[in-house]
Enzyme design. Structure first.
Site, PDB file in Angstrom:
ATOM      1  N   GLN A  32      -3.450  -9.280  -7.008  1.00  0.00           N
ATOM      2  CA  GLN A  32      -2.465  -9.136  -8.095  1.00  0.00           C
ATOM      3  C   GLN A  32      -1.428 -10.260  -8.065  1.00  0.00           C
ATOM      4  O   GLN A  32      -1.156 -10.913  -9.081  1.00  0.00           O
ATOM      5  CB  GLN A  32      -1.740  -7.803  -7.977  1.00  0.00           C
ATOM      6  N   ALA A  87      -3.406 -10.293   1.580  1.00  0.00           N
ATOM      7  CA  ALA A  87      -3.040  -9.251   2.549  1.00  0.00           C
ATOM      8  C   ALA A  87      -4.156  -8.228   2.618  1.00  0.00           C
ATOM      9  O   ALA A  87      -4.976  -8.125   1.694  1.00  0.00           O
ATOM     10  CB  ALA A  87      -1.740  -8.563   2.142  1.00  0.00           C
ATOM     11  N   THR A  89      -4.467  -4.720   2.050  1.00  0.00           N
ATOM     12  CA  THR A  89      -3.565  -3.766   1.384  1.00  0.00           C
ATOM     13  C   THR A  89      -4.148  -2.351   1.250  1.00  0.00           C
ATOM     14  O   THR A  89      -3.522  -1.501   0.608  1.00  0.00           O
ATOM     15  CB  THR A  89      -3.192  -4.274  -0.035  1.00  0.00           C
ATOM     16  N   THR A 128       6.417  -5.625   3.038  1.00  0.00           N
ATOM     17  CA  THR A 128       6.401  -4.323   2.388  1.00  0.00           C
ATOM     18  C   THR A 128       7.493  -3.379   2.884  1.00  0.00           C
ATOM     19  O   THR A 128       7.931  -3.490   4.038  1.00  0.00           O
ATOM     20  CB  THR A 128       5.014  -3.671   2.636  1.00  0.00           C
ATOM     21  N   ASP A 129       7.850  -2.446   2.032  1.00  0.00           N
ATOM     22  CA  ASP A 129       8.752  -1.351   2.406  1.00  0.00           C
ATOM     23  C   ASP A 129       8.135  -0.494   3.519  1.00  0.00           C
ATOM     24  O   ASP A 129       8.846   0.220   4.218  1.00  0.00           O
ATOM     25  CB  ASP A 129       9.026  -0.483   1.178  1.00  0.00           C
ATOM     26  N   TYR A 152      -1.143  -0.056   8.443  1.00  0.00           N
ATOM     27  CA  TYR A 152      -0.820  -1.121   7.469  1.00  0.00           C
ATOM     28  C   TYR A 152       0.609  -1.617   7.708  1.00  0.00           C
ATOM     29  O   TYR A 152       0.847  -2.826   7.843  1.00  0.00           O
ATOM     30  CB  TYR A 152      -0.983  -0.593   6.041  1.00  0.00           C
ATOM     31  N   LYS A 156       1.828  -5.339   8.994  1.00  0.00           N
ATOM     32  CA  LYS A 156       2.733  -6.175   8.201  1.00  0.00           C
ATOM     33  C   LYS A 156       3.997  -6.496   9.007  1.00  0.00           C
ATOM     34  O   LYS A 156       4.530  -7.600   8.943  1.00  0.00           O
ATOM     35  CB  LYS A 156       3.104  -5.487   6.882  1.00  0.00           C
ATOM     36  N   TRP A 183       5.574  -1.152  -4.240  1.00  0.00           N
ATOM     37  CA  TRP A 183       4.912  -0.568  -5.409  1.00  0.00           C
ATOM     38  C   TRP A 183       4.500  -1.645  -6.441  1.00  0.00           C
ATOM     39  O   TRP A 183       4.877  -1.592  -7.603  1.00  0.00           O
ATOM     40  CB  TRP A 183       5.827   0.473  -6.064  1.00  0.00           C
TER      41      TRP A 183
HETATM   42  N1  NAP Z   1       0.217  -3.614  -3.743  1.00  0.00           N
HETATM   43  C1  NAP Z   1       1.367  -3.049  -3.387  1.00  0.00           C
HETATM   44  O1  NAP Z   1       1.736  -1.961  -3.845  1.00  0.00           O
HETATM   45  C2  NAP Z   1       2.288  -3.721  -2.410  1.00  0.00           C
HETATM   46  C3  NAP Z   1       3.471  -3.071  -2.003  1.00  0.00           C
HETATM   47  C4  NAP Z   1       4.327  -3.697  -1.100  1.00  0.00           C
HETATM   48  C5  NAP Z   1       4.021  -4.977  -0.633  1.00  0.00           C
HETATM   49  N2  NAP Z   1       2.859  -5.587  -1.034  1.00  0.00           N
HETATM   50  C6  NAP Z   1       2.566  -6.922  -0.499  1.00  0.00           C
HETATM   51  O2  NAP Z   1       2.546  -7.825  -1.594  1.00  0.00           O
HETATM   52  C7  NAP Z   1       1.584  -8.860  -1.348  1.00  0.00           C
HETATM   53  C8  NAP Z   1       0.626  -8.981  -2.537  1.00  0.00           C
HETATM   54  O3  NAP Z   1      -0.055  -7.739  -2.703  1.00  0.00           O
HETATM   55  P1  NAP Z   1      -1.130  -7.535  -3.856  1.00  0.00           P
HETATM   56  O4  NAP Z   1      -0.845  -6.215  -4.483  1.00  0.00           O
HETATM   57  O5  NAP Z   1      -1.224  -8.751  -4.706  1.00  0.00           O
HETATM   58  O6  NAP Z   1      -2.454  -7.377  -2.960  1.00  0.00           O
HETATM   59  P2  NAP Z   1      -3.977  -7.337  -3.466  1.00  0.00           P
HETATM   60  O7  NAP Z   1      -4.046  -7.232  -4.937  1.00  0.00           O
HETATM   61  O8  NAP Z   1      -4.646  -6.314  -2.626  1.00  0.00           O
HETATM   62  O9  NAP Z   1      -4.505  -8.774  -3.054  1.00  0.00           O
HETATM   63  C9  NAP Z   1      -4.699  -9.150  -1.733  1.00  0.00           C
HETATM   64  C10 NAP Z   1      -5.676 -10.295  -1.702  1.00  0.00           C
HETATM   65  O10 NAP Z   1      -5.899 -10.643  -0.318  1.00  0.00           O
HETATM   66  C11 NAP Z   1      -7.252 -10.967  -0.194  1.00  0.00           C
HETATM   67  N3  NAP Z   1      -7.801 -10.764   1.143  1.00  0.00           N
HETATM   68  C12 NAP Z   1      -7.855  -9.613   1.858  1.00  0.00           C
HETATM   69  N4  NAP Z   1      -8.560  -9.807   2.980  1.00  0.00           N
HETATM   70  C13 NAP Z   1      -8.965 -11.111   2.973  1.00  0.00           C
HETATM   71  C14 NAP Z   1      -9.739 -11.906   3.850  1.00  0.00           C
HETATM   72  N5  NAP Z   1     -10.275 -11.412   4.982  1.00  0.00           N
HETATM   73  N6  NAP Z   1      -9.955 -13.204   3.526  1.00  0.00           N
HETATM   74  C15 NAP Z   1      -9.457 -13.717   2.388  1.00  0.00           C
HETATM   75  N7  NAP Z   1      -8.731 -13.007   1.500  1.00  0.00           N
HETATM   76  C16 NAP Z   1      -8.486 -11.720   1.794  1.00  0.00           C
HETATM   77  C17 NAP Z   1      -7.991 -10.005  -1.129  1.00  0.00           C
HETATM   78  O11 NAP Z   1      -9.227 -10.569  -1.416  1.00  0.00           O
HETATM   79  P3  NAP Z   1     -10.352  -9.747  -2.243  1.00  0.00           P
HETATM   80  O12 NAP Z   1      -9.850  -9.787  -3.661  1.00  0.00           O
HETATM   81  O13 NAP Z   1     -11.585 -10.531  -2.017  1.00  0.00           O
HETATM   82  O14 NAP Z   1     -10.375  -8.369  -1.640  1.00  0.00           O
HETATM   83  C18 NAP Z   1      -7.039  -9.945  -2.308  1.00  0.00           C
HETATM   84  O15 NAP Z   1      -7.395 -10.861  -3.300  1.00  0.00           O
HETATM   85  C19 NAP Z   1       0.910  -8.495  -0.026  1.00  0.00           C
HETATM   86  O16 NAP Z   1       1.535  -9.181   1.023  1.00  0.00           O
HETATM   87  C20 NAP Z   1       1.178  -7.007   0.132  1.00  0.00           C
HETATM   88  O17 NAP Z   1       1.185  -6.591   1.479  1.00  0.00           O
HETATM   89  C21 NAP Z   1       2.001  -4.993  -1.920  1.00  0.00           C
END
Ligand code: NAP
Length: 341
Positions: A32, A87, A89, A128-129, A152, A156, A183
């Site tokens: 995302q 990440a 996630t 993350t929170d 998780y 993090k 979120w």
């Molecule tokens: N989503 C939430 O609600 C949330 C909340 C708080 C903080 N965050 C933080 O915000 C940041 C962005 O989150 P997001 O929602 O954009 O996450 P996301 O949509 O899950 O995207 C994470 C990306 O990381 C890639 N990834 C995972 N394992 C990998 C690996 N072994 N090698 C290469 N790539 C890999 C995934 O690849 P694939 O597409 O191939 O799986 C995916 O494209 C992260 O640091 C997350 O911890 C997210």
């Protein structure tokens, strides 16, 4: 990742020939936040005389669980700005997939941070929170004690700790920012998309109403976080390295978010079986999940507001102060327009 793939492979928007430009490397291109950065950075390019070299890396180009491949990639591409939007996630899956969660959320950021610290580069990372236990009354501050409840959050937190440690002993001139957010929703799977799918199928939903947090748009997060470290011409600025909380203004519960999303979808003309009045609030204890979640995810953003304001970045400061619900309504309305509901 092979040298041939590096030379010819993945998506890269390069600049003029005979011109050494700044390399910007985005990890997590298919997630995302990674997609939001792709749109944002590409939108800035046309107005730039001195265009940076943008490289977007996903799992198929480099498996981040392979620290050696990651290190090789960094040394070959020599980025001046590393944006780590990748990440592990899958919060519940992480409970039993511990090594993988730590490899992606702690070891890979360690390798990226070490590269940035050693090569006078800037490192943007996201957290993350869930590094907090949610027991605090009121808003979490950046230096509050971490006490993650699940794997998780622990992975993090370990990522945060190692980045801070590497830069604390840094003599190579690099700088970093870790943006803790919550979120997140964007182009991908998320809570809002799940609720809207369920609202098409079911007459009634039961949603948790005693966990508090702030829905954060990936587009918003990319804009605000980039605003701290680079100007509109994508020139890197000096900023105080550290952890920053990055969420929009206000707060809600999962129930509050579900009601708003369903109302916005109905307002945008979507046909749903569920209406806001048929979304029942329930306590978290009635919906147990493998990984426990913090009850309170409220995070103060004063530190980021001060850093943006101090540097006269009023447009980003305004964006930081935007109420969360404005972006959710726009997001749902766009989903409806694109017939994704
Ligand atoms: N989503 C939430 O609600 C949330 C909340 C708080 C903080 N965050 C933080 O915000 C940041 C962005 O989150 P997001 O929602 O954009 O996450 P996301 O949509 O899950 O995207 C994470 C990306 O990381 C890639 N990834 C995972 N394992 C990998 C690996 N072994 N090698 C290469 N790539 C890999 C995934 O690849 P694939 O597409 O191939 O799986 C995916 O494209 C992260 O640091 C997350 O911890 C997210």
């Amino acid at each position: 990742m092979s040298a041939a793939l590096i030379a010819t492979g993945y998506k890269s928007s390069t600049t003029k020939a005979n011109f050494i430009s700044m390399n910007i490397l985005v990890f997590g291109k298919d997630g995302q936040l990674g997609k939001a950065f792709h749109v944002l950075l590409d939108s800035l390019l046309p107005a730039l005389a001195d265009k940076p070299n943008l490289q977007y890396v996903g799992r198929s180009e480099c498996d981040l669980a392979d620290a050696t491949a990651l290190s090789t990639l960094l040394n070959q591409l020599q980025p001046k700005l590393i944006i780590n939007a990748s990440a592990y996630t899958a919060v519940d899956k992480a409970e039993t997939d511990i090594d993988q969660a730590f490899a992606i959320n702690a070891k890979a950021p360690e390798v990226m941070a070490q590269y940035a610290a050693d090569h006078d580069a800037t490192f943007l990372h996201y957290s993350t929170d869930y590094v907090f236990d949610g027991e605090k009354y009121g808003y979490y501050l950046e230096d509050d004690i971490r006490n993650p409840l699940g794997v998780y959050g622990k992975s993090k937190a370990a990522g945060e700790e190692v980045i801070v440690r590497i830069f604390a002993g840094n003599t190579g001139g690099g700088q970093y920012a870790i943006f803790r957010t919550s979120w997140v929703y964007g182009d991908g799977g998320n809570f809002i998309r799940t609720i809207l799918r369920l609202a098409k199928e079911r007459e009634e939903l039961k949603i948790i109403d005693d966990q508090y947090g702030v829905p954060t748009s990936a587009t918003w997060l990319a804009q605000v976080s980039l605003g701290l470290v680079a100007d509109d011409k994508l020139k890197i600025k000096k900023f105080p390295s550290g952890i920053y909380h990055a969420v929009p203004n206000g707060e809600t519960t999962w129930h509050g978010l579900a009601c708003l999303a369903v109302k916005a979808a109905l307002d945008a003309g979507a046909t749903l079986k569920t209406h806001p009045s048929s979304i029942k609030p329930i306590p978290a204890v009635e919906y147990p999940l493998p990984a426990p979640r913090p009850m309170n995810s409220r995070m103060s953003t004063d530190k980021l507001a001060q850093a943006l304001g101090f540097r006269g970045n009023m447009s980003k400061l305004q964006l930081l102060n935007q109420p969360w619900d404005i972006a959710v309504k726009a997001y749902v309305s766009n989903l409806a327009k694109d017939r994704l509901i």
